[in-house]
Design an enzyme around this catalytic site. Sequence first.
Site, mmCIF file in Angstrom:
data_model
loop_
_atom_site.group_PDB
_atom_site.id
_atom_site.type_symbol
_atom_site.label_atom_id
_atom_site.label_comp_id
_atom_site.label_asym_id
_atom_site.label_seq_id
_atom_site.Cartn_x
_atom_site.Cartn_y
_atom_site.Cartn_z
ATOM 1 N N TYR A 51 0.830 -1.217 0.000
ATOM 2 C CA TYR A 51 0.000 0.000 0.000
ATOM 3 C C TYR A 51 0.863 1.265 0.000
ATOM 4 C CZ TYR A 51 -3.968 -3.059 0.300
ATOM 5 O OH TYR A 51 -4.895 -4.030 -0.010
ATOM 6 N N ARG A 71 1.430 1.823 -3.622
ATOM 7 C CA ARG A 71 0.231 2.308 -4.321
ATOM 8 C C ARG A 71 -0.020 3.778 -3.974
ATOM 9 N NH1 ARG A 71 -4.766 -1.132 -3.828
ATOM 10 N NH2 ARG A 71 -5.335 0.177 -5.581
ATOM 11 N N ASN A 82 -13.393 2.602 -4.679
ATOM 12 C CA ASN A 82 -11.986 2.944 -4.889
ATOM 13 C C ASN A 82 -11.375 3.543 -3.624
ATOM 14 O OD1 ASN A 82 -12.495 2.132 -7.440
ATOM 15 N ND2 ASN A 82 -12.611 4.179 -8.328
ATOM 16 N N VAL A 83 -10.120 3.229 -3.417
ATOM 17 C CA VAL A 83 -9.430 3.760 -2.236
ATOM 18 C C VAL A 83 -8.610 5.003 -2.598
ATOM 19 C CG1 VAL A 83 -9.438 1.520 -1.076
ATOM 20 C CG2 VAL A 83 -7.462 2.153 -2.473
ATOM 21 N N HIS A 86 -14.546 0.892 0.680
ATOM 22 C CA HIS A 86 -13.393 0.015 0.925
ATOM 23 C C HIS A 86 -12.206 0.741 1.534
ATOM 24 C CE1 HIS A 86 -15.094 -3.005 -2.257
ATOM 25 N NE2 HIS A 86 -15.722 -3.052 -1.106
ATOM 26 N N THR A 92 -17.219 -0.959 -12.564
ATOM 27 C CA THR A 92 -17.033 -2.014 -11.559
ATOM 28 C C THR A 92 -17.550 -3.326 -12.116
ATOM 29 O OG1 THR A 92 -17.698 -2.866 -9.393
ATOM 30 C CG2 THR A 92 -19.154 -1.209 -10.363
#
Length: 234
Positions: free
Chosen positions: A53, A56, A87-88, A104, A176
């Site tokens: 992460y 990312r 989406n994060v 999320h 999605t």
Amino acid sequence: MKKLVFLTGAGISAESGISTFRDSDGLWEKYPVEQVASIEGYYRDPALVIDFYNKRREQLLTTVPNEAHKLVAALDEHFDTTVVTQNVDDLHERAGSKHIIHLHGELMKATSSANPNDPRCIVSLTPDKLNIEIGDKAKDGSQLRPFIVWFGEAVPKMEEAAKAAMEADIFVIIGTSLNVYPAAGLVSYVPRDAQLYLIDPKPVKVPYGLDIHTIQKGATEGMRELMEILLAQQ
Ligand code: OAD
């Protein structure tokens, strides 16, 4: 003002250069999902998951919202709009959308490993302090972890998202594959007399056999077409 609700997924950020998950060359082909996106994977190897992460997040800083994100935000002016996103990334925020529900989690936030949904433990990461390191502590003294909802974890924002879906006059799904629940089930909360739209370049199987207006195009092109339809109804 009519209530407009979007459900967005990785496809809306694809045109900003962020990989989707399940397309060929998607993220889950390069990284086993159970390793980097499940709570078991995190317990097994926290350093690997934290590093995934961190990378990312570094990539996110180099990307910008695309026209589709901006058109979604522009509709705030004409409709009471809520964006429910899986989406994060923070591209809807940066495009100017005001009401965003991150089902999320958020890449630009970190939280406690012991109490991930305790609001007192959720902190924002900034370009100055972008990476989480092993040894970084949350407010409750536990290891700081990415604020991401992993497989095997509860989805605390689902209730708020379901409430928005229940109030929708218009519900739009963009980018999605509708593979992941409970997010994919959100459409079942939409009132029967609401208008349903789906924008995706590939065919997507919508659950519950609903009557849906499909725009089989990429997010930007599809949003341009949807804008015309929605503004003509005003
Ligand atoms: P997927 O990768 O499953 O699906 C991406 C969708 O975007 C597909 O239907 C593509 O056809 C579509 N797509 C590709 N390019 C597009 C474009 N230019 N414009 C519009 N659509 C395009 O991603 P999601 O459905 O978002 O969760 O995945 C859901 C969740 O699974 C993610 O939030 C993530 C993942 O595991 C977590 O990490 C917790």
